[in-house]
Design a protein around this motif. Structure first.
Motif: not given
Length: 209
Positions: A42-62
């Motif tokens: 199974s898999i779970c996550a708090p957010y969809y990859y969109d909006g602020a969470p997407k920006v946060a994930v992309l930012h954290l990569k670098y």
């Protein structure tokens, strides 16, 4: 993460709420049932990859911002408590990076989050996996090519000094799109006779088309 971001971003959190499909991670109302069955349970996550969470994930990569990493990790741990509340995990691990890529970047954001989640859940975190050779970025590949891109690239880290036989493992990463990366990691763990693998990510990518 709500307490860590501005009001504007708080309006674009795209939280995953309600009952979810444990195969794709999306809300059941938004699941189209077309995603193939995965090797992980199974898999779970708090957010969809969109909006602020997407920006946060992309930012954290670098740019590993400590307070954002901590906030996201707390949200992921809360997601585990909510969706896996009947389960006891023996350990936590994470999707590895190739050693050259990790040295160049200076960190592996999945590792940092896994360690923080493990602390939140009071379970050990081990570097169970390693990436043996470089591959093309999954993000830039068509869905149908992602599984083949990682074939044979992930192996068990013999230097971790941990037996995973019959263990229930929590596998962490930043984003799940097709699930190919998580599947390759899961297959490696299952080959070492763990009992099962459950996954948690920051974000789930919605299927398009």
């Amino acid at each position: 993460i709500t307490d860590e971001i501005c009001e504007k971003c708080a309006d674009s959190l795209y939280a995953i709420e309600g009952e979810i499909c444990y195969n794709c991670g999306c809300e059941k109302l938004l699941c189209d049932g077309r995603e193939r069955k995965h090797f992980y349970e199974s898999i779970c996550a708090p957010y969809y990859y969109d909006g602020a969470p997407k920006v946060a994930v992309l930012h954290l990569k670098y740019h590993p911002t400590e307070r954002v990493l901590s906030a996201l990790s707390v949200d992921m741990a809360g997601c585990v408590r909510k969706h896996y509340k009947e389960l006891d995990f023996d350990m936590c691990t994470y999707v590895p990076m190739h050693i050259d890529d990790e040295k160049a970047r200076g960190y592996n954001q999945a590792k940092i989050m896994a360690e923080k989640i493990a602390e939140e859940l009071n379970i050990p975190c081990y570097p169970l996996l390693q990436k043996d050779y470089k591959t093309k970025s999954q993000h830039n590949l068509p869905r149908q090519l992602r599984s083949g891109n990682l074939l044979g690239a992930i192996s068990f880290n013999k230097e971790c000094g941990v037996s995973i036989e019959n263990a229930r493992i929590l596998l962490c990463d930043d984003i799940k799109t097709t699930g190919a990366t998580l599947d390759e990691c899961t297959k490696t763990l299952l080959f070492k006779n763990c009992a099962e693998v459950r996954c948690v990510t920051v974000c789930i990518g919605k299927r398009k088309g």
